[in-house]
Write a protein that holds these residues in place. Structure first.
Motif, short mmCIF file in Angstrom:
data_model
loop_
_atom_site.label_atom_id
_atom_site.label_comp_id
_atom_site.label_asym_id
_atom_site.label_seq_id
_atom_site.Cartn_x
_atom_site.Cartn_y
_atom_site.Cartn_z
N VAL A 17 99.69 34.67 -12.10
CA VAL A 17 98.81 35.52 -12.55
C VAL A 17 97.54 34.95 -12.50
O VAL A 17 96.31 35.71 -12.41
CB VAL A 17 98.94 35.94 -14.17
CG1 VAL A 17 99.14 34.63 -14.94
CG2 VAL A 17 98.46 37.19 -14.57
N THR A 18 97.51 33.66 -12.78
CA THR A 18 96.10 32.82 -12.60
C THR A 18 95.26 33.17 -11.37
O THR A 18 94.06 32.83 -11.36
CB THR A 18 96.29 31.40 -13.01
OG1 THR A 18 97.10 31.01 -11.92
CG2 THR A 18 96.85 31.30 -14.26
N SER A 19 95.78 33.38 -10.27
CA SER A 19 95.32 33.69 -8.96
C SER A 19 95.05 35.18 -8.80
O SER A 19 94.22 35.47 -8.12
CB SER A 19 95.93 33.09 -7.74
OG SER A 19 97.20 33.43 -7.47
N ARG A 20 95.99 36.10 -9.28
CA ARG A 20 95.95 37.23 -9.01
C ARG A 20 95.18 38.09 -9.68
O ARG A 20 94.00 38.71 -9.21
CB ARG A 20 97.33 37.93 -9.57
CG ARG A 20 97.54 39.30 -9.02
CD ARG A 20 99.08 39.86 -9.63
NE ARG A 20 98.93 40.14 -11.13
CZ ARG A 20 99.86 39.60 -11.98
NH1 ARG A 20 100.80 39.10 -11.33
NH2 ARG A 20 99.73 39.96 -13.16
N VAL A 21 94.81 38.01 -11.08
CA VAL A 21 93.89 38.60 -11.96
C VAL A 21 92.48 38.33 -11.30
O VAL A 21 91.47 39.27 -11.46
CB VAL A 21 94.08 38.22 -13.19
CG1 VAL A 21 92.96 38.83 -14.18
CG2 VAL A 21 95.31 38.97 -13.83
N PRO A 22 91.93 37.05 -11.31
CA PRO A 22 90.46 36.76 -10.99
C PRO A 22 90.19 37.41 -9.70
O PRO A 22 88.91 37.48 -9.26
CB PRO A 22 90.52 35.28 -10.82
CG PRO A 22 91.50 34.96 -11.79
CD PRO A 22 92.77 35.81 -11.48
N THR A 23 91.34 37.92 -8.68
CA THR A 23 90.86 38.11 -7.52
C THR A 23 90.93 39.95 -7.42
O THR A 23 90.12 40.57 -6.97
CB THR A 23 91.99 37.79 -6.40
OG1 THR A 23 91.72 36.29 -6.18
CG2 THR A 23 91.62 38.54 -5.08
N LEU A 24 91.80 40.27 -7.92
CA LEU A 24 92.32 42.04 -8.06
C LEU A 24 91.35 42.71 -8.87
O LEU A 24 90.72 43.80 -8.58
CB LEU A 24 93.70 41.91 -8.70
CG LEU A 24 94.69 41.49 -7.67
CD1 LEU A 24 96.10 42.16 -7.94
CD2 LEU A 24 94.50 41.84 -6.11
N LEU A 25 90.92 42.15 -10.00
CA LEU A 25 89.96 42.89 -10.98
C LEU A 25 88.59 43.02 -10.29
O LEU A 25 87.97 44.22 -10.26
CB LEU A 25 89.53 42.11 -12.44
CG LEU A 25 90.76 42.84 -13.35
CD1 LEU A 25 92.10 42.28 -13.19
CD2 LEU A 25 90.23 41.90 -14.70
N PRO A 26 87.68 42.15 -9.60
CA PRO A 26 86.62 42.38 -9.05
C PRO A 26 86.90 43.13 -7.68
O PRO A 26 86.18 44.01 -7.50
CB PRO A 26 86.02 40.97 -8.63
CG PRO A 26 86.81 40.14 -9.43
CD PRO A 26 88.01 40.54 -9.89
N LEU A 27 88.06 42.93 -7.04
CA LEU A 27 88.26 43.87 -5.81
C LEU A 27 88.24 45.19 -6.29
O LEU A 27 87.88 46.15 -5.81
CB LEU A 27 89.42 43.42 -5.22
CG LEU A 27 90.11 44.37 -4.03
CD1 LEU A 27 89.24 43.75 -2.97
CD2 LEU A 27 91.47 43.92 -3.75
N GLY A 28 89.19 45.65 -7.11
CA GLY A 28 89.24 47.16 -7.79
C GLY A 28 87.87 47.60 -8.18
O GLY A 28 87.74 48.70 -7.90
#
Length: 373
Positions: free
Chosen positions: A356-367
Motif C-alpha cells: 500500500v505504501t507504493s500503491r496509494v501515492p501513485t494511484l491517487l494522483p493518477l486517478g
C-alpha cells in the motif's frame, strides 16, 4: 532518544489504578449511571447463550474471570474499555441491562452446561417461577463474588483510552479492524460514528462497491467510506512512510473526528455526488477489472480501483456535476476509467500483492489527473 528515556516519558502519560470489586458494587455503579458499558457496542460483540451461561456458571463456581478495564472520564464516569460482554451478560441475567434508548431489556435465561446441567432454564429471580429461579443464598453469594477492575485514571493522556481499547480488542479478537474503529468512534464521538454509518449505507455507494454480505457484516463498507474521506484530504505521500496502514487509518480517523475544522457537510456532499455518478454510469461494475480483450468490466471488487477511481473522481466531482448529464458525459467517464486500467503505472500496482505504501501515492494522483473532465 534511548529506550529507557522513551519509557519514562510515556509512563508519565498514563495514570492507572486497580482493585477487586464485588459484582454487587458494579451493579450499583451501573444503576447509578456511573459505569458506561456502551450498549451501542452490542451490534459488534455478541456472545451465544452458551457463552453467556458459562460466564454465570464460572461466577457461581467461584472460578476467576479476566479483569475488566475501564477508563475514567472527566465527569468521573467509568467507560468500559474491555469487558463489555462480561458485564452485559451479568446485567442481562440480573435483569437490569438497558439498550441504547435506556429501555430495560428482558432478563436472560441460562442453558445447561456439562458441569451444571441443572442451570437449564434458570433465571435470576422470578416470583411466578420460583423453581427456576436462583435462591436467595445463591443470589447473595453471586453478588459478593469479586472481579478485578483495572482503571485508566482521568489524569492520563486522552489517547490512552483509545490505544488501550484497540490493543485489547485486536489481539486475539474476532472483530474486524473497522468494527474496532467503530467502537472507538462511539466512545470518541457518537455523532461522527452515526454520520460515517449513514455514508456507508448510501444505496449508490453500496451498489458501486458490490461487496459480499459477510464483508458488510464486518463493516468493510464503513472502512471503505472512511478510506474515501481520509484519502481525499491527505497528501498521498504521507503513506510512503507508513508501516501499518490499518493503524494509519485508525489514527487519521481519530484526528478527523476530533477536529472541529473538519467540514462534514462538505465531505458528505462530495461523497454522495461521487457515488451517485458512478452508480449511474457503472453500477456494480464500478471497481471491477476492465478486460480490453473482452471489452467489459468483470470480477470482484478491487481496492486499487476504488482508490484510483473513487478518490480521483471525488476530487473532480464539482467539475463533473457542472456538466449536464447525458450520453456523452457517460461515455467520457467510461473512457477515462478505461484509460486508468490501460495505464502502465496502474497495471503494475493494482494486484493484491502490491504494498500500500507504493500503491496509494501513485494511484491517487493518477486517478485525479485522468478523471478531470
Amino acid at each position: 532518544m534511548a529506550l529507557q528515556d522513551e519509557i519514562v516519558i510515556k509512563k508519565k502519560d498514563i495514570s492507572t489504578d486497580g482493585y477487586p470489586m464485588s459484582i454487587g458494587e458494579l451493579i450499583n455503579l451501573y444503576k447509578d449511571d456511573e459505569l458506561d458499558i456502551h450498549p451501542e457496542f452490542q451490534r459488534f460483540f455478541r456472545w451465544t447463550p452458551t457463552q453467556r451461561t458459562k460466564l454465570i456458571e464460572s461466577i457461581l463456581l467461584g472460578i476467576p474471570i479476566p479483569s475488566i478495564f475501564v477508563s475514567q472520564r472527566k465527569d468521573g464516569v467509568w467507560d468500559v474499555v474491555d469487558g463489555l460482554q462480561r458485564l452485559s451478560t451479568i446485567f442481562e441475567f440480573i435483569g437490569i441491562l438497558k439498550d441504547e434508548n435506556k429501555e430495560a431489556l428482558p432478563a436472560s435465561r441460562l442453558v445447561k452446561t456439562d458441569y451444571l446441567p441443572s442451570l437449564d432454564g434458570k433465571v435470576w429471580e422470578d416470583d411466578a417461577d420460583p423453581e427456576n429461579s436462583l435462591d436467595s443464598a445463591m443470589r447473595i453469594a453471586f453478588k459478593r463474588e469479586k472481579i478485578d477492575v483495572k482503571i485508566v485514571k482521568k489524569e492520563s493522556d486522552d489517547s490512552i483510552k483509545f490505544e488501550l481499547f484497540q490493543r485489547l480488542n485486536t489481539l486475539g479478537s474476532k472483530l474486524s479492524d473497522q468494527e474496532v474503529r467503530n467502537c472507538l468512534l462511539v466512545m470518541l464521538d457518537k455523532t461522527f460514528y452515526e454520520w460515517l454509518k449513514s455514508l456507508a449505507d448510501d444505496e449508490h455507494f453500496l451498489n458501486t462497491i458490490s461487496i459480499t454480505d459477510r464483508l458488510v457484516r464486518e463493516k468493510y463498507n464503513m472502512e471503505l467510506a472512511l478510506r474515501f474521506i481520509i484519502l481525499s484530504i491527505i497528501d498521498p505521500n504521507e503513506v510512503k512512510s507508513v508501516t501499518d496502514f490499518s493503524e494509519f487509518i485508525t489514527n487519521k480517523m481519530v484526528d478527523i473526528a476530533g477536529n472541529p475544522q473538519f467540514n462534514r457537510g462538505e465531505m458528505e456532499t462530495k461523497f454522495r455526488q461521487t457515488f451517485l455518478l458512478l452508480d449511474n454510469v457503472f453500477a456494480d461494475s464500478t471497481f471491477q477489472k476492465y478486460s480490453d480483450v473482452k471489452g467489459r468490466f468483470e470480477g470482484k471488487f478491487l481496492v486499487a480501483a476504488f482508490e484510483a477511481i473513487a478518490i480521483g473522481l471525488g476530487k473532480n466531482i464539482q467539475q463533473w456535476i457542472a456538466i449536464d448529464y447525458n450520453d456523452d458525459v457517460k461515455e467520457s467517464l467510461i473512457s477515462k476509467v478505461k484509460e486508468i486500467w490501460a495505464d502502465g503505472s496502474f497495471q503494475a500496482r493494482y494486484g493484491s500483492g502490491v504494498n500500500v505504501t507504493s500503491r496509494v501515492p501513485t494511484l491517487l494522483p493518477l486517478g485525479e489527473n485522468i478523471l478531470r473532465p
